[in-house]
Design a protein around this motif. Structure first.
Motif, PDB file in Angstrom:
ATOM      1  N   GLY A  45     159.984 154.858  55.214  1.00 44.29           N
ATOM      2  CA  GLY A  45     159.421 154.830  55.803  1.00 44.29           C
ATOM      3  C   GLY A  45     158.209 156.202  55.980  1.00 44.29           C
ATOM      4  N   PHE A  46     157.628 156.564  56.784  1.00 41.93           N
ATOM      5  CA  PHE A  46     156.327 157.493  57.188  1.00 41.93           C
ATOM      6  C   PHE A  46     157.028 158.865  57.194  1.00 41.93           C
ATOM      7  N   TYR A  47     156.433 159.831  56.240  1.00 38.45           N
ATOM      8  CA  TYR A  47     155.840 161.478  56.652  1.00 38.45           C
ATOM      9  C   TYR A  47     154.637 161.816  56.728  1.00 38.45           C
ATOM     10  N   ALA A  62     142.397 149.387  59.160  1.00 35.53           N
ATOM     11  CA  ALA A  62     143.672 148.913  57.575  1.00 35.53           C
ATOM     12  C   ALA A  62     144.282 148.125  58.378  1.00 35.53           C
ATOM     13  N   CYS A  63     145.336 148.744  59.044  1.00 31.56           N
ATOM     14  CA  CYS A  63     146.326 148.124  59.984  1.00 31.56           C
ATOM     15  C   CYS A  63     145.377 146.609  60.504  1.00 31.56           C
ATOM     16  N   LYS A  64     144.457 147.163  60.968  1.00 34.79           N
ATOM     17  CA  LYS A  64     143.902 145.811  61.943  1.00 34.79           C
ATOM     18  C   LYS A  64     143.818 144.919  60.874  1.00 34.79           C
ATOM     19  N   TRP A  66     144.955 144.092  57.657  1.00 36.39           N
ATOM     20  CA  TRP A  66     145.490 143.946  56.745  1.00 36.39           C
ATOM     21  C   TRP A  66     146.290 142.424  57.671  1.00 36.39           C
ATOM     22  N   ASN A  67     146.571 143.180  58.864  1.00 32.11           N
ATOM     23  CA  ASN A  67     147.855 142.043  59.796  1.00 32.11           C
ATOM     24  C   ASN A  67     146.828 141.366  60.192  1.00 32.11           C
ATOM     25  N   GLN A  68     144.908 141.185  60.399  1.00 32.14           N
ATOM     26  CA  GLN A  68     144.808 140.294  61.311  1.00 32.14           C
ATOM     27  C   GLN A  68     144.725 140.722  62.381  1.00 32.14           C
ATOM     28  N   SER A  91     147.736 147.283  68.716  1.00 34.63           N
ATOM     29  CA  SER A  91     146.883 148.177  67.872  1.00 34.63           C
ATOM     30  C   SER A  91     148.403 148.828  67.690  1.00 34.63           C
ATOM     31  N   TRP A  92     148.872 148.242  66.001  1.00 31.56           N
ATOM     32  CA  TRP A  92     149.978 149.067  65.964  1.00 31.56           C
ATOM     33  C   TRP A  92     150.006 150.781  65.121  1.00 31.56           C
ATOM     34  N   ARG A  93     148.626 151.287  65.560  1.00 26.67           N
ATOM     35  CA  ARG A  93     148.333 152.705  64.760  1.00 26.67           C
ATOM     36  C   ARG A  93     147.466 152.598  66.068  1.00 26.67           C
ATOM     37  N   GLN A  94     147.401 154.174  66.248  1.00 26.95           N
ATOM     38  CA  GLN A  94     146.687 154.917  67.140  1.00 26.95           C
ATOM     39  C   GLN A  94     145.975 156.405  66.695  1.00 26.95           C
ATOM     40  N   ASP A 127     149.486 157.510  64.684  1.00 27.14           N
ATOM     41  CA  ASP A 127     150.867 157.648  65.375  1.00 27.14           C
ATOM     42  C   ASP A 127     150.945 156.643  65.623  1.00 27.14           C
ATOM     43  N   VAL A 128     152.422 155.942  65.485  1.00 24.84           N
ATOM     44  CA  VAL A 128     152.409 154.663  65.059  1.00 24.84           C
ATOM     45  C   VAL A 128     154.161 154.204  65.436  1.00 24.84           C
ATOM     46  N   CYS A 129     154.579 153.192  65.399  1.00 25.11           N
ATOM     47  CA  CYS A 129     156.303 152.717  65.609  1.00 25.11           C
ATOM     48  C   CYS A 129     156.967 154.400  64.836  1.00 25.11           C
ATOM     49  N   LYS A 187     154.675 144.918  67.065  1.00 24.52           N
ATOM     50  CA  LYS A 187     154.480 146.447  66.985  1.00 24.52           C
ATOM     51  C   LYS A 187     154.108 146.236  65.559  1.00 24.52           C
ATOM     52  N   CYS A 188     154.381 147.833  64.976  1.00 27.95           N
ATOM     53  CA  CYS A 188     154.001 148.365  63.536  1.00 27.95           C
ATOM     54  C   CYS A 188     155.011 147.618  62.966  1.00 27.95           C
ATOM     55  N   THR A 189     155.130 146.666  61.407  1.00 21.72           N
ATOM     56  CA  THR A 189     156.059 145.988  60.326  1.00 21.72           C
ATOM     57  C   THR A 189     156.502 147.197  59.120  1.00 21.72           C
ATOM     58  N   LEU A 190     155.582 148.071  59.579  1.00 22.38           N
ATOM     59  CA  LEU A 190     155.616 149.240  58.392  1.00 22.38           C
ATOM     60  C   LEU A 190     155.393 148.020  57.363  1.00 22.38           C
ATOM     61  N   CYS A 191     154.861 147.038  57.337  1.00 20.25           N
ATOM     62  CA  CYS A 191     153.733 146.384  56.308  1.00 20.25           C
ATOM     63  C   CYS A 191     155.100 145.676  55.777  1.00 20.25           C
ATOM     64  N   TYR A 192     155.888 144.819  56.309  1.00 24.92           N
ATOM     65  CA  TYR A 192     157.415 144.038  55.218  1.00 24.92           C
ATOM     66  C   TYR A 192     156.881 143.608  54.345  1.00 24.92           C
ATOM     67  N   VAL A 200     152.573 149.776  49.198  1.00 25.47           N
ATOM     68  CA  VAL A 200     152.131 150.734  49.575  1.00 25.47           C
ATOM     69  C   VAL A 200     151.469 150.182  51.402  1.00 25.47           C
ATOM     70  N   PRO A 201     152.333 150.090  52.678  1.00 24.57           N
ATOM     71  CA  PRO A 201     151.678 150.028  53.714  1.00 24.57           C
ATOM     72  C   PRO A 201     150.077 150.370  53.523  1.00 24.57           C
ATOM     73  N   ALA A 202     149.245 149.184  53.865  1.00 23.44           N
ATOM     74  CA  ALA A 202     147.845 149.316  54.325  1.00 23.44           C
ATOM     75  C   ALA A 202     147.012 150.702  54.832  1.00 23.44           C
ATOM     76  N   CYS A 203     148.321 150.988  56.054  1.00 18.66           N
ATOM     77  CA  CYS A 203     147.566 152.274  56.509  1.00 18.66           C
ATOM     78  C   CYS A 203     147.272 153.912  55.157  1.00 18.66           C
ATOM     79  N   ALA A 204     148.826 153.316  55.140  1.00 20.66           N
ATOM     80  CA  ALA A 204     148.701 155.203  53.982  1.00 20.66           C
ATOM     81  C   ALA A 204     148.482 154.645  52.441  1.00 20.66           C
TER      82      ALA A 204
HETATM   83  S1  SF4 Z   1     152.754 150.461  57.698  1.00 20.05           S
HETATM   84 FE1  SF4 Z   1     151.248 148.330  58.434  1.00 20.05          FE
HETATM   85  S2  SF4 Z   1     151.574 147.223  60.267  1.00 20.05           S
HETATM   86 FE2  SF4 Z   1     152.261 149.806  60.273  1.00 20.05          FE
HETATM   87  S3  SF4 Z   1     150.322 150.647  60.731  1.00 20.05           S
HETATM   88 FE3  SF4 Z   1     150.338 150.987  58.358  1.00 20.05          FE
HETATM   89  S4  SF4 Z   1     149.074 149.031  58.258  1.00 20.05           S
HETATM   90 FE4  SF4 Z   1     150.362 149.049  60.330  1.00 20.05          FE
END
Ligand code: SF4
Ligand code: SF4
Ligand code: SF4
Length: 305
Positions: A45-47, A62-64, A66-68, A91-94, A127-129, A187-192, A200-204
């Motif tokens: 998960g995320f902290y 980065a989210c936009k 990576w996930n096109q 917009s899966w991150r804001q 913010d994110v899921c 929504k966010c897939t947590l970069c499955y 590591v997920p693209a946003c992190a």
């Molecule tokens: S984990 Fe992946 S899909 Fe979720 S917000 Fe971060 S970059 Fe986007």
């Protein structure tokens, strides 16, 4: 050379050429065969430590990228320097910008750098899921499109989503919307896809200040508690964790936050409620009225004999 020609080129003289129909059938049917479930992995998960977020929006971009995900236009909200405005199917991150002007009505302890009143400050939060441990969106989904995957992340399978929008109504955080382009919930897939490849997920990965930290959820909780203690020692008395533990009406969040003001200031519910708990009485009433209707029907049928 066509595929068929290549197949025939590999056939030794005298032997039968490969039969096309079985191969074609296998191509059509195999994707629908039930595959063995992936082995469960440690929950991830995320902290998100909002105290070190600088609002650079690298995570959003980065989210936009990576996930096109398509752009959302160039609308000026007029409410904030953040013009993304809200989480959505595209917009899966804001990153929220919360500008707090000096409040002359909230006194604080006078000190060498304070005249006795709150200073102005910016709060920033990506913010994110929330990847809820018990996810109302998953409970509400009638097609089984929303699952907890092997990393215990909440994942929408778009090819199974029928666009009914029940998940949208069920999420107390307003995370999901339906995309106009395909009518499915996203929504966010947590970069499955990245996690499966050990990435590591693209946003992190993109976050320059480590405001977004990714990893096994138990480790993140421990790290976050140590950070809160450190902030308290350094005088940030209002630092606390949001969603690291289950509340009275909601499960723990596998994407949780370190905040320094009330949740509502960040646009988060003060006390999220799982709609299923709030609707228990409705389910009971529907069941009782069903039983009553059957009893009345039976009484009418038997009494009419
Ligand atoms: S984990 Fe992946 S899909 Fe979720 S917000 Fe971060 S970059 Fe986007
Ligand atoms: S935050 Fe909303 S969309 Fe995300 S898992 Fe929880 S209920 Fe589902
Ligand atoms: S990349 Fe990190 S610092 Fe920049 S906005 Fe996102 S969370 Fe904040």
């Amino acid at each position: 050379m066509t595929i068929r020609e290549k197949e025939l080129a590999g056939v030794s003289p005298g032997s039968d050429p490969p039969r096309r129909l079985p191969v074609l059938l296998a191509h059509l049917v195999d994707p629908f065969r039930r595959q063995p479930a992936p082995e469960p992995a440690p929950a991830t998960g995320f902290y998100t430590d909002t105290t070190v977020c600088i609002g650079c929006k690298a995570c959003e971009v980065a989210c936009k990228q990576w996930n096109q995900l398509p752009a959302d236009g160039f609308d000026w909200t007029g409410n904030s320097y953040d013009n993304t405005g809200t989480l959505s199917a595209t917009s899966w991150r804001q990153v929220k910008f919360i500008e707090q002007l000096p409040s002359r009505s909230v006194p604080v302890l006078p000190g060498p750098e304070s005249d006795g009143f709150d200073p102005a400050r910016w709060l920033m939060m990506s913010d994110v899921c929330k990847h809820c441990e018990t996810a109302p969106c998953q409970q509400a989904c009638p097609t089984g499109a929303i699952i907890h995957n092997e990393f215990d992340n909440v994942y929408i399978q778009p090819d199974i989503c029928n666009g009914c929008a029940y998940c949208i109504a069920a999420c107390p955080f307003g995370v999901i919307t339906r995309a106009t382009i395909d009518g499915h919930a996203h929504k966010c897939t947590l970069c499955y896809d990245r996690q499966r490849d050990g990435l590591v997920p693209a946003c992190a990965k993109a976050c320059p200040t480590e405001s977004i930290q990714f990893g096994p959820i138990d480790e993140l909780r421990e790290r976050a508690r140590q950070r809160v203690e450190e902030l308290h020692r350094r005088g940030v008395a209002g630092a606390y964790l949001y969603g690291d533990e289950p509340g009275p009406s909601y499960s723990a969040l596998n994407s949780f936050y370190l905040l320094v003001d009330r949740p509502s200031v960040y646009g988060l519910p003060e006390m999220p409620v799982n709609p299923w708990l709030a609707m228990k009485g409705d389910y009971l009433r529907v069941a009782l009225s069903g039983v009553l209707s059957i009893a009345v029907l039976l009484a009418a049928l038997l009494g009419g004999r």
